[in-house]
Design an enzyme around this catalytic site. Structure first.
Site, PDB file in Angstrom:
ATOM      1  CG  ASP A  33       2.591   2.977  -5.586  1.00 45.17           C
ATOM      2  OD1 ASP A  33       3.833   2.957  -5.542  1.00 45.17           O
ATOM      3  OD2 ASP A  33       1.943   3.444  -6.546  1.00 45.17           O
TER       4      ASP A  33
ATOM      5  CD  GLU B 127       6.591   5.100  -3.559  1.00 40.59           C
ATOM      6  OE1 GLU B 127       7.489   5.279  -4.388  1.00 40.59           O
ATOM      7  OE2 GLU B 127       5.396   5.023  -3.882  1.00 40.59           O
TER       8      GLU B 127
END
Length: 635
Positions: free
Chosen positions: A316, A369
């Site tokens: 993330d 990401e």
């Protein structure tokens, strides 16, 4: 009963040397709490890193939370590790560490390496184990094939707490085992190859979606025990479904029992807020330059891959890690030693993380990401890249959704949003995400992003999905998107599964199922997913009619498929499309088919003619259904 703390250690001198140099990647075998037998006596060994503490005690129900009765011993080697053995304790014991800091504070901290924790709002750790009798040997033996970059990779992203709730008590979470009983047959039926679980590590604040983690090694007790989660993963594996975990090495919250100022100092984070505080999330940034912190984070990645048989980590907020000035004003950040905005310590950490993961677990995938143009995110570190296996293609997501939001009458002015992606599509190993971030905070559900009446909304969404599944890269779809969830995603309730009884939603759900089947059946759609050799535009300039045509190619010429999109609500009869090979082209999938609640304008097989068109010597004349996509292949 008396519970004396005895001197005991699981650490060798080599362990300590690895830890202090940032190279110990299995700290979960050493730090934390675990049941052991010493000199014939059963009890629990505790070990915690708190180098700036004056003293560390284990407190819990067993000693009335008395900080003076069970003090741990500091190691002689100045590693900062405190440890000891307490006889008579066992699994299920609730505990914390009380840390007397160098400034005189008395802090009560959860164990950073605890395997389990009390349910929020309680915050204590629980002595637990990751022992489990796995039954996924067949999957693990063949995982390299399932996870390969030249194989189908269709991901169903989900949030455990809001996928489904107990229908008799909507306030009650389903536990991991209950989820397994419902999820496994559903994913198998729908044909997704992988499930991605939004963070299931322990997090006290449920509305954080799991991204504000306090227990990096503990599965969230909201949904059950470590063994319950293992059962879910085991059942998915036994049905040939991979499992990806969201992993958050970018920041952590400031909860008093968590990592923040763990021993009274900025131990895991930076002391200077210009490097250690995240202004958007009001959280704290890991100090990637500290060797012990890198050992902690890479050990955590190893832990989930090792003990839980996880098949991939979606990392993330990588962009927030890479840039020192990420979401900061000019006076809120410190340049690196060369005067730039790159976080060199984070870059080093990410490279080391990927090198370590792929060297020890070569059959998994790491997925970034990352929303910027940082070069080489999914390129090998020996070639100057960060070493990830894949990267989310955020530009494609934004451009594509912006295009589909337009009323078809305006789409001719936005034609380039659909074609621009191929300018950079092969710079990285891209995954196409339609993720949770696109269906919250007033952004509307995917269905309600689409323009027009109900029929047009569903037709647009089916066309979008066909485009996504036949374009380059791998695929990710957030839960609810497969049947046309109408409301925005809410963590406080189940998806609206009752919608699937209605024809438009049922048709969309069947279409996604058939798309997954097509994707897995046609090698041209996955064998060269990251290579320009696997994609060729046939028609990219017909902005007047909003028609697009392209080829997808596999290792064999005979596997080539043709995709034609008509993104206006107008039927186009006799639309000529160039084809690379003479012969009859049959329809494999038509998003306008009546079985999907389409209008039923069906293109039959088309025989090529020796009419040069679109730089091809052969061409076919097609009837293009409205707001649709058609996939064809030469017979």
């Amino acid at each position: 009963m008396n519970y004396p703390v005895e001197v005991y250690s699981l650490f060798s001198d080599f362990d300590i040397a690895l830890f202090r140099s940032g190279k110990h990647f299995k700290l979960y075998e050493k730090l934390g709490s675990r049941t052991v037998t010493q000199n014939g006596k059963e009890g629990v060994y505790f070990a915690v890193w708190a180098p700036n503490a004056q003293s560390v005690s284990v407190i819990g129900n067993f000693n009335g939370w008395n900080p003076h009765s069970h003090e741990l011993y500091p190691r002689w080697d100045s590693s900062g590790i405190w440890e000891g053995f307490i006889e008579g304790l066992g699994l299920g014991e609730v505990y914390k560490y009380q840390i007397h800091s160098s400034t005189g504070e008395h802090l009560e901290k959860a164990d950073p390496f605890a395997l389990f924790a009390e349910q929020a709002p309680k915050t204590a750790s629980i002595v637990s184990t990751t022992w489990y009798a796995w039954n996924d040997n067949a999957w693990m033996r063949n995982r390299a094939d399932h996870n390969a970059l030249d194989k189908p990779y269709s991901v169903y992203e989900m949030h455990i707490g809001s996928w489904q709730r107990d229908p008799e008590d909507p306030e009650r979470f389903l536990n991991y085992r209950e989820v397994a009983d419902k999820l496994v047959p559903y994913i198998k039926e729908m044909g997704f190859t992988h499930v991605e679980l939004m963070p299931i590590m322990e997090h006290p604040y449920y509305p954080s979606w799991g991204y504000q983690i306090t227990g990096y090694f503990a599965t969230s007790s909201r949904y059950g025990s470590p063994q319950d989660l293992m059962y879910l993963i085991d059942m998915l594996h036994k049905n040939n479904i991979g499992v990806i975990l969201d992993w958050v090495p970018s920041h952590f919250p400031g909860d008093g029992h968590g990592l923040y100022r763990f021993d009274g100092t900025a131990l895991y984070e930076h002391e200077d807020s210009r490097k250690g505080f995240h202004p958007d999330w009001k959280s704290y940034i890991f100090n990637y330059g500290r060797n012990e912190v890198r050992s902690f984070l890479i050990s955590n990645a190893f832990f989930w891959l090792d003990r839980y048989h996880i098949d991939g980590l979606r990392v993330d907020a990588v962009a927030s890690m890479l840039y020192l000035d990420y979401s900061r004003k000019a006076d809120e950040w410190i340049p690196n030693e060369y005067g730039g905005n790159e976080n060199l310590e984070a870059v080093h950490f990410l490279k080391e993380f990927n090198e370590a993961v792929y060297s020890h677990f070569p059959d998994v995938q790491t997925i970034a990401e990352e929303s910027t143009s940082w070069p080489g995110v999914s390129r090998p570190t020996f070639d100057g890249g960060l070493g990830f296996g894949m990267k989310w293609m955020m530009g494609w997501m934004h451009d594509t959704l912006n295009y589909f939001k337009e009323d078809p009458i305006n789409r001719s002015y936005h034609h380039d949003k659909m074609t621009f992606g191929t300018v950079y599509s092969f710079h990285e190993n891209f995954m196409l995400p339609l993720s949770h971030d696109e269906v919250v905070y007033g952004k509307q559900s995917l269905l309600y992003k689409m323009p027009g009446d109900e029929w047009q909304k569903f037709a647009n969404l089916r066309a979008l999905y066909l485009y996504m599944f036949t374009f380059v890269g791998t695929k990710l779809l957030f839960m609810g998107g497969e049947f046309g969830q109408t409301a925005e995603w809410s963590i406080n309730q189940s998806l609206d599964w009752h919608l699937t009884q209605f024809a438009p939603h049922k048709g969309l759900q069947r279409f996604v199922k058939d798309l997954n089947a097509l994707y897995k059946e046609q090698p041209a759609l996955y064998e060269k997913a990251f290579s320009s050799d696997g994609f060729q535009w046939i028609e990219l300039g017909d902005h007047t009619n909003s028609v697009f045509a392209y080829l997808r190619k596999g290792n064999k010429q005979a596997d080539t498929v043709l995709v034609v999109l008509n993104l206006t609500p107008v039927v186009r009869d006799g639309y000529r499309v160039g084809v690379p090979y003479a012969g009859e082209w049959e329809v494999l999938l038509n998003s306008d088919d009546e079985i999907y609640h389409g209008s039923g304008v069906n293109q039959q097989a088309a025989k090529s003619e020796a009419i040069a068109w679109m730089e091809c010597e052969q061409s076919i004349a097609l009837t293009l259904p409205p707001l649709s996509g058609v996939v064809l292949k030469r017979v």
